[in-house]
Every structure is written in structure tokens, then in C-alpha cells.
Design an enzyme around this catalytic site. Structure first.
Site, PDB file in Angstrom:
ATOM      1  N   GLY A   1     135.237 -27.731 -16.694  1.00 36.36           N
ATOM      2  CA  GLY A   1     134.900 -29.042 -17.224  1.00 36.36           C
ATOM      3  C   GLY A   1     133.922 -28.844 -18.358  1.00 36.36           C
ATOM      4  O   GLY A   1     133.822 -27.747 -18.883  1.00 36.36           O
ATOM      5  N   SER A   2     133.195 -29.875 -18.733  1.00 38.61           N
ATOM      6  CA  SER A   2     132.214 -29.704 -19.803  1.00 38.61           C
ATOM      7  C   SER A   2     131.575 -31.031 -20.142  1.00 38.61           C
ATOM      8  O   SER A   2     132.124 -32.095 -19.858  1.00 38.61           O
ATOM      9  CB  SER A   2     132.840 -29.152 -21.095  1.00 38.61           C
ATOM     10  OG  SER A   2     133.470 -27.917 -20.878  1.00 38.61           O
ATOM     11  N   ASN A   3     130.411 -30.946 -20.781  1.00 35.82           N
ATOM     12  CA  ASN A   3     129.826 -32.053 -21.523  1.00 35.82           C
ATOM     13  C   ASN A   3     129.688 -31.620 -22.971  1.00 35.82           C
ATOM     14  O   ASN A   3     129.439 -30.443 -23.262  1.00 35.82           O
ATOM     15  CB  ASN A   3     128.413 -32.401 -21.024  1.00 35.82           C
ATOM     16  CG  ASN A   3     128.344 -32.683 -19.546  1.00 35.82           C
ATOM     17  OD1 ASN A   3     129.040 -33.547 -19.040  1.00 35.82           O
ATOM     18  ND2 ASN A   3     127.485 -31.959 -18.851  1.00 35.82           N
TER      19      ASN A   3
ATOM     20  N   ASN B   1     134.590 -35.123 -19.616  1.00 38.91           N
ATOM     21  CA  ASN B   1     135.860 -34.879 -18.929  1.00 38.91           C
ATOM     22  C   ASN B   1     136.570 -36.113 -18.423  1.00 38.91           C
ATOM     23  O   ASN B   1     137.599 -35.984 -17.746  1.00 38.91           O
ATOM     24  CB  ASN B   1     135.703 -33.867 -17.779  1.00 38.91           C
ATOM     25  CG  ASN B   1     135.068 -32.573 -18.238  1.00 38.91           C
ATOM     26  OD1 ASN B   1     134.086 -32.136 -17.671  1.00 38.91           O
ATOM     27  ND2 ASN B   1     135.613 -31.980 -19.285  1.00 38.91           N
TER      28      ASN B   1
ATOM     29  N   ARG C   1     129.158 -38.444 -13.697  1.00 44.02           N
ATOM     30  CA  ARG C   1     128.657 -37.600 -14.788  1.00 44.02           C
ATOM     31  C   ARG C   1     128.899 -38.268 -16.140  1.00 44.02           C
ATOM     32  O   ARG C   1     128.041 -38.213 -17.028  1.00 44.02           O
ATOM     33  CB  ARG C   1     129.318 -36.218 -14.723  1.00 44.02           C
ATOM     34  CG  ARG C   1     128.830 -35.253 -15.791  1.00 44.02           C
ATOM     35  CD  ARG C   1     129.068 -33.802 -15.388  1.00 44.02           C
ATOM     36  NE  ARG C   1     130.437 -33.525 -15.045  1.00 44.02           N
ATOM     37  CZ  ARG C   1     131.390 -33.176 -15.910  1.00 44.02           C
ATOM     38  NH1 ARG C   1     131.091 -33.067 -17.199  1.00 44.02           N
ATOM     39  NH2 ARG C   1     132.616 -32.926 -15.512  1.00 44.02           N
TER      40      ARG C   1
END
Length: 819
Positions: free
Chosen positions: A266-268, A538, A567
Site C-alpha cells: 500500500g502507500s501514502n 490506497n 487511513r
């Protein structure tokens, strides 16, 4: 192959000596390379392995700055440097893509999951050996650009293989994971390309390896061949449903399979425009969430060809380019996107012949791909895979989503990324970009990203987001017209289209601006430009900027006006507040990364503490700890562990619809749902079980998180902050729970390579980076855990991008490598 090293101190005399030595080395290495010269391209046609060389300057934490004269030389230096840090992990991956895991490790063993979802070595080998024997990658390499890889990329791959091989010839492996192993062998440029192919299909064929390699036609009695008029085209029973496929259950399994909260990646990422910053220039914070072990780790470097390329950042192991990074004008990062990069075609089989299917009433035979795999523990294993005009037949997408092959029906998987080796050309284009406009133009020209979004900022103050993926061209109109009864349920729920494979008019078609048939063109991609902030965590592109919601894209890209993850909600709250405050600097990005705020705690902790005395009347200590918790997952936070263990139980046992008093509203998507439901029996049970669990393990309810969330490196316990997806923490940490071992004793995946980048008007970007798990997997390396300690202390590496900064590094070591 001569190798020379030297170290430098800060003194002026020593610096001058290093600079002079480097200039001499570079002059011999890079004749005439100070400016871009079309005549240099002649060197790129040298025979493979002939005369390649590079200069590698190592600075603090083992970060290499690779200087080369052309793309083959750059690949050479990159392959050498990656091997020096990660030879065992790299070698293991090459065994995988060559289909030789069973031969070396046994058929029943399991890969590390980095290059496919295969559950066993045998399944992995059957798939990758099938790719190898079919010549799939060779055909893609022969495809002219832009549909195929560029000449520069091919040269990088050729050089990378030569550099990796040169390192093997000249160095003794000290990593116990593969020291002396027969499976550590030289590779070819084709092996490097095969690894790139595996990365490209991770979201499609790579997700279905077990289903592709176990799909078997059912035994069927002999029957006459179908006549052309027997297809039932246009009738509702043209693609009959097998009795044992339940549409509702399959839809939920597909939704869960592609849900961000269940992913190991995943990621930000957030880009701020100049309207929000202290100096009117852009800012970028990239925070990918990837596995901490195995072949899907990032590796840091700077790649430089004077006058042509100068980029710093992180590469996925075994790849030749910087995947996420920055140069002196642009910075970019990626987040795993919600677009579904594959679809299914439901086949109507010829009566009596389950290996033939009907298209507009005409039978077509499947192609049998028979593969034999050597097994260390027994006789060779031979299996047959079945391929159609749409792709391979699959018996399922993982254990939770079976797709049985019956006498009447089979399912074929379409993965457009199986025809895509362009992802590294996209990265090359980003590396050479001078603005976010160039980033957009690169996406338009290469169309190579298989499963990620792009977030970027530039020195001129522009921000940018695009969900430019290689996706099957599933329009909502096509899905409405061509979905089978199963697809009519599965597609809205998950974005996985199940189309009627018996109808030619259900083919995907092409957009006029698409470089690859059957995919969407750039004009269909969700894009946000020059918003005060553009953020993604995501979820779909809908709330990239909450004040400018994106709509109008097809369902296959993701959802619109649906609940966001915690998130995402927490990230939007944070970055919107930052943008509104303004005067932002790189320091603000660093603080956001390690704020460790728990959105779930802000939403639920007060309600939980208020209801605690009734739920646990005999346990005032637990209620006191819960009420006093600071609602962060900072290493020093007390009560964080109690809330974390409670929240995991509560969200796992109580349906989402029963968790919140105020339901989701598309008109208020960041603040809803909210209001914890504490009256449900699941609340009291989850809280009581969490308290009992910690006490049974001998863990104090108010123990600081650092004592019970850590990793062990070389016998040293290193505390780790951050929190799980369910808590909504930006600094994501998906840890492995072992109560008997002291709590969370390892990190499975989470924050990996972080970069906070801005510009101040000078020639050098203002950049801070951090590689959470460090540069090397070798326990004998000094760079096995050095950045992990930095991560534990919330400290950063000041990037050395410009020559003057590289040469001033107190850790400078210059290595010249030549083939």
C-alpha cells in the site's frame, strides 16, 4: 576487473584530493560525457559484457551514487551495487523467474511471495517455466517502442546483468542465506526482463498462479461437436452458471481479494502546491508500505549519466531504474491503486469437449501448454495449462475465490500487463522530467504503470495526481451489456468484470490514444492538477482532494461516493489542515510522517473509555489506561497496545454496519461513519479479551509501545512505532504478534522507503529520506540495520544529491568497477 576504494574526511585538502581523483576516474570513464552528445549512442551497441564500467560513490548508510557514461554502463553499476547489498535475495528471485525453485528447494516449499502469489514452489515453477517456454518475454522485447521497451531500457537491462555477474565473479558471498549455494548463478539480460515481467503481472496472472497451474478440464463423455447455430448467442443462457458458484459469496470474496486493507502493499503520498508552501515551490511526501523481507524490498541509489540523467530514490530489487524518487526539479511517489488490472471471461464450452469453447457459435480449441518441472525430492512433474484467446484458464483467484471448470463452463483470465514491459520506461521518463507536465507527458507516452497511482510535485510549485494504470478496457457500458449473471453481482462489488466469452461483441476494444489494444487510453485516466494538496492512501481517486472530488471514471478504476478507509480519512484530515495552515516546509512533511496519530482512537477512544466501567466493572485499571491514552502509536505511548489489541478484536468480530452510530454519508465522507456503538455485546467481549490477553502474556496494560513492538536485528531489539491498517495510522506498521515472545516481534510490511522533498531555489533539492529496513539483507553488512535504528529514533538521512554534497560525505568511498 580492477576495483579501487578510498575514504575522505571533511578537511579541504582531503576533499580536494577526492575531487581530483574522482575527476581523473571520471575523465577516463566518461570521455566526452559532460554534455548530451548524440554520438555517445554508438557505445550503447557494444556486445554484451564488453568493456562496461562505472564509478560508485558510497555515502552514509551505504547509499551508492552511480556515475556512468551511458545506459549500459549505468545498468552495470546498478547491477553491481545491488548485488553487493542483496545478492541472496536477488539470486532467489532469478531462481523463481526461471522456474527452478522445485529443483533447488523442493516442490512443496514456498516462495517468499514477492514475484507472485504462488502457494508452493511447484506452482511457481509451472507458471514461470510456462512463461519461459512460451517465449512471452522475448516477444515483448521484440515489440517496438512505445508499445515495447525502449532501446535505453534494453541497454540498462544488458548492463545490469553484466554488473551482477561481474560482482559474483569478483566477490565472496558472506550472507549465510546463500553462501556457497549452487543456485547463485550468473544471469542474462533476458532474466532481468523476466523479473520485470513478473512485477508487471503481480495484480493479474501473478495473483492467479495457483489457479492457472491447477486448472484441469473435467472428464466428459464423448459427444458430437457443436454446430454453429448451437451457441445460444443473444439468449440469457448463453453462459450458464455452474451450480457450485454462488454469486454473492464470490462477489464478497472478490471484494476482499482486491480490498486495500487486505493487501501486503500500500502507500501514502501527498503533493502540496506552491499555494501552501513557505516559498511557493512544491513539496512531496512519499510513504510506500511494502514487505520488510524478501524480494519486494526497495533499495536506494542515485543514478547519473552527465548531461542525460540525474535521479535519486528507490528501486524495487532486480529492477534497473529508480521507481520512486526525485531530481533537481521534480519529485514523485506511487501508491497502490484501486484499479483492477485483470478481468475474467466466462467460457461456454463445446458439449462433450471441455477444452473447446464457443465464440459466436464457432468452436475454438484451447491451446495446451505442457510444462515439466524438475523436483529436488522426486521425479520431474509434468502439468498442462490451458490458454484461450482471452488468456489462461484459471480454477480460481486464490483459495477464497474458486472458479470451477465444469463440463459447461470455464473461466479465462485477461491480464493486459502480460503484454507490458513499459513500466521501467515510465520511471526513466520521470527521472528525466523537468516538471509535473513532463510527468504527465511521460504517462501519456509510455502507458506503463501496472498497478499504481502517481503523485508528484515540482520546483515551480505544481502538484499532480494521476491514476494512470494499464487496465483492461472495461467500460461500465460494456459491463452492463456483457456481464454474465455472475459478473452482474461481482463487478459492482469488486471491479472484477466477468464477461460473456461466447460473444465476439463483448471484446474489450481499444481507445484511440492507447498504445496497447484492449486498454484505456490516457484521456480516460483520473487526474488532479495544481490542487493545494493531492493525497492518496490506497482508496480510489474520488477524494484525492476533498474539495475537488473526482467523478466520471469507470467502475474498474475504483469506487465513487463510498466509505473511505480510516487511513484515508485521517490522511485527508491531516494534509487538508496542513494546506490550510500554509507556509509548509520539508520539516512539516517529516513531522507528518512520524505523528503516529490514530484516527480510530480519535473516533472511538473516548466512547470506549466512557463505556469501559460498565463493560469491565471489576477492572478500573483497564478503564484508566484507556482514558489516559494519548491516541498515538508513538513508541513511548502508554495504552496504545491495549487499544490496538481491543480494536483488532472489535473490528474483526462486529460487522461494520453495527460499529458506528452515525452511518456513512457521501456528503460528509471524511467525518462519517462515527460514534462508536458500545452497546453491542461484541464491544465488551473485545475489550475483556484484549485485557486478558495482555495480562496472560505478562504485559502491563500501560506498558510503552516500544517495549512490545520491535524487531530484532543481530540480537538487538529495535523499537518500531506506527500502527496497523485498521487503526488508520499514516505510518503504517503491520506487525507479527507473538505474545510469548514479548508482543509484536517483527514487521511483515509497512513503511519502507520514505522521502520528503522540496526545493529552495538552489541547484540542489532539499530532500530527507529513510529506508526503514536498511539497505542490505546480509547480517554481516554494516548496513543491515543502521537505518532501522534511525527509523526507531524518527531520524532521517539528509540526501546528498549534488556533487559538492557527495564529495563532502565523511563516509565517502569511491569504487571504480570495470568489466
Amino acid at each position: 576487473m580492477p576495483v579501487r576504494t578510498l575514504s575522505a574526511r571533511r578537511s579541504r585538502g582531503r576533499l580536494a584530493l577526492v575531487a581530483a581523483s574522482l575527476a581523473a576516474v571520471t575523465a577516463g570513464l566518461l570521455p566526452g560525457a559532460a554534455a548530451a552528445d548524440p554520438g555517445d549512442r554508438g557505445r550503447e551497441h557494444r556486445p554484451s559484457g564488453g568493456g562496461l564500467s562505472a564509478v560508485i560513490r558510497y555515502t552514509e548508510y551505504g547509499i551508492p551514487h552511480i556515475l556512468a557514461g551511458d545506459y549500459a554502463d549505468l545498468g552495470f553499476g546498478t547491477g553491481w551495487a545491488q548485488a553487493a547489498d542483496q545478492v541472496c535475495v536477488l539470486a532467489d528471485g532469478f531462481v523463481t523467474v526461471n522456474g527452478e525453485r522445485s529443483r533447488h528447494f523442493g516442490a512443496s516449499g514456498a516462495p517468499d511471495g514477492s514475484l507472485s502469489s504462488a502457494a508452493t514452489n511447484l506452482a511457481s515453477d509451472l507458471y514461470f517455466r510456462g512463461v519461459r517456454e512460451a517465449g512471452t518475454v522475448e516477444e515483448l522485447l521484440r515489440t517496438p517502442a512505445p508499445a515495447g521497451p525502449s532501446h535505453d531500457l534494453k541497454e540498462l537491462m544488458r548492463g545490469w546483468a553484466a554488473g551482477y555477474n561481474a560482482w559474483l565473479r569478483k566477490n565472496r558471498i558472506t550472507d549465510p542465506a546463500c553462501a556457497g549455494a549452487a543456485w547463485v548463478r550468473p544471469v542474462t539480460a533476458l532474466d532481468v526482463a523476466r523479473r520485470g515481467f513478473a512485477v508487471s503481472v503481480l495484480g493479474g496472472q501473478g495473483r492467479a498462479v495457483d489457479g492457472i497451474t491447477t486448472a484441469r478440464p473435467p472428464a466428459a463423455p464423448a459427444a458430437p461437436a457443436a454446430r454453429a447455430g448451437d451457441s445460444g448467442r443473444g439468449r440469457t443462457d448463453a453462459a450458464p452458471e455452474p451450480a457450485d458458484v454462488d454469486p454473492e459469496r464470490t462477489a464478497e470474496a472478490a471484494r476482499a481479494l482486491f480490498a486495500p486493507e487486505n493487501a501486503t502493499m500500500g502507500s501514502n503520498a501527498v503533493a502540496f502546491s506552491g499555494a501552501t508552501t513557505a516559498n511557493g515551490r512544491g513539496l512531496l511526501l512519499g510513504n510506500p508500505h511494502y514487505p520488510w523481507q524478501g524480494g519486494r524490498r526497495f533499495w536506494q541509489s542515485q543514478q547519473t549519466i552527465p548531461g542525460k540523467l540525474n535521479v535519486s530514490g528507490a528501486s524495487l530489487l532486480g529492477t534497473t531504474v529508480v521507481s520512486i524518487g526525485f531530481n533537481d526539479k521534480v519529485a514523485w511517489s506511487h501508491t497502490v491503486a484501486t484499479g483492477v488490472p485483470m478481468n475474467l471471461h466466462q467460457l461456454t464450452l463445446v458439449p462433450g469437449d471441455p477444452t473447446a469453447y464457443l465464440v459466436d457459435g464457432k468452436p475454438e480449441r484451447m491451446t495446451a501448454r505442457t510444462v515439466t518441472v524438475a523436483d529436488r525430492d522426486g521425479a520431474p512433474v509434468t502439468r498442462t495449462q490451458w490458454w484461450t484467446r482471452y488468456g489462461p484458464v484459471t480454477s480460481g483467484l486464490g483459495a477464497s475465490l474458486p472458479l470451477p471448470w465444469t463440463a459447461a463452463t470455464a473461466y479465462a483470465l485477461n491480464d493486459p500487463n502480460a503484454a507490458n514491459l513499459r513500466g521501467s520506461d515510465t520511471a526513466l521518463g520521470f527521472a528525466r522530467a523537468r516538471s509535473t507536465r513532463d510527468v504527465a507527458e511521460t504517462l501519456r507516452r509510455t502507458q506503463g504503470l501496472p498497478w499504481v497511482n502517481t503523485v508528484a510535485a515540482d520546483a515551480a510549485g505544481h502538484s499532480f495526481f494521476s491514476q494512470s494504470q494499464v487496465l483492461p478496457r472495461i467500460t461500465d457500458e460494456l459491463a452492463e451489456r456483457c456481464s454474465t449473471p455472475l459478473g452482474q453481482v461481482v463487478y459492482p462489488a469488486s471491479g472484477v468484470a466477468v464477461l460473456d466469452g461466447s460473444r465476439a461483441d463483448c471484446a474489450l476494444g481499444s481507445d484511440p490514444d492507447a498504445v496497447q489494444p484492449g486498454t484505456f487510453g490516457p484521456s480516460r485516466m483520473p487526474v488532479v492538477e495544481d490542487a493545494p494538496y493531492a493525497v492518496n492512501s490506497n482508496d480510489s481517486a474520488w477524494l484525492t482532494n476533498a474539495d475537488r472530488p473526482l467523478t466520471g471514471y469507470e467502475r474498474v478504476f475504483g469506487t465513487i461516493a463510498t466509505p473511505r478507509s480510516l487511513r484515508t480519512r485521517g490522511g485527508i484530515e491531516d494534509v487538508a489542515a496542513m494546506a490550510a495552515r500554509g507556509r509548509l516546509t520539508v520539516r512539516d512533511l517529516q513531522e507528518q510522517q512520524f505523528a503516529d496519530r490514530v484516527p480510530a482512537g480519535d473516533l472511538a477512544a473516548a466512547d470506549a473509555a466512557a463505556a469501559c466501567p460498565a463493560a469491565l466493572p471489576a477492572d478500573p485499571e483497564a478503564c484508566r489506561v484507556l482514558a489516559a491514552w494519548d491516541r498515538t502509536m508513538d513508541p513511548d505511548s502508554r495504552g496504545a497496545l491495549l487499544f490496538d489489541r481491543f480494536w483488532r478484536r472489535f473490528t474483526a468480530s462486529v460487522p461494520v454496519a453495527q460499529q458506528w452510530k452515525v452511518p456513512f454519508s457521501a456528503a460528509d465522507p471524511v467525518r462519517t461513519p462515527r460514534g462508536l456503538v458500545t452497546e453491542t455485546p461484541g464491544f465488551a467481549k473485545a475489550l475483556a479479551d484484549a485485557v486478558a490477553e495482555l495480562r496472560t502474556a505478562g504485559i502491563a496494560l500501560d506498558a510503552p509501545l516500544r517495549d512490545h513492538q520491535f524487531v530484532v536485528r543481530g540480537g538487538e531489539r529495535i523499537p518500531v512505532g506506527g500502527g496497523t491498517e485498521s487503526l488508520g495510522v499514516w505510518n503504517k506498521t503491520e506487525a507479527v504478534w507473538n505474545a510469548a515472545g514479548g508482543g509484536y516481534v517483527e514487521v511483515a510490511h509497512g513503511t519502507s522507503h520514505v522521502q520528503a522533498v522540496g526545493w529552495d531555489g538552489g541547484r540542489c533539492p532539499v530532500a530527507r529520506t529513510l529506508l526503514s529496513y536498511s539497505q542490505s539483507s546480509n547480517p554481516a553488512s554494516p548496513h543491515f540495520a543502521d537505518q532501522t535504528r534511525l527509523y526507531a529514533g524518527e531520524r532521517w538521512v539528509t540526501s546528498r544529491f549534488c556533487e559538492k554534497d557527495i564529495l563532502r560525505s565523511p563516509a565517502l568511498k569511491v569504487v571504480r568497477v570495470r568489466d
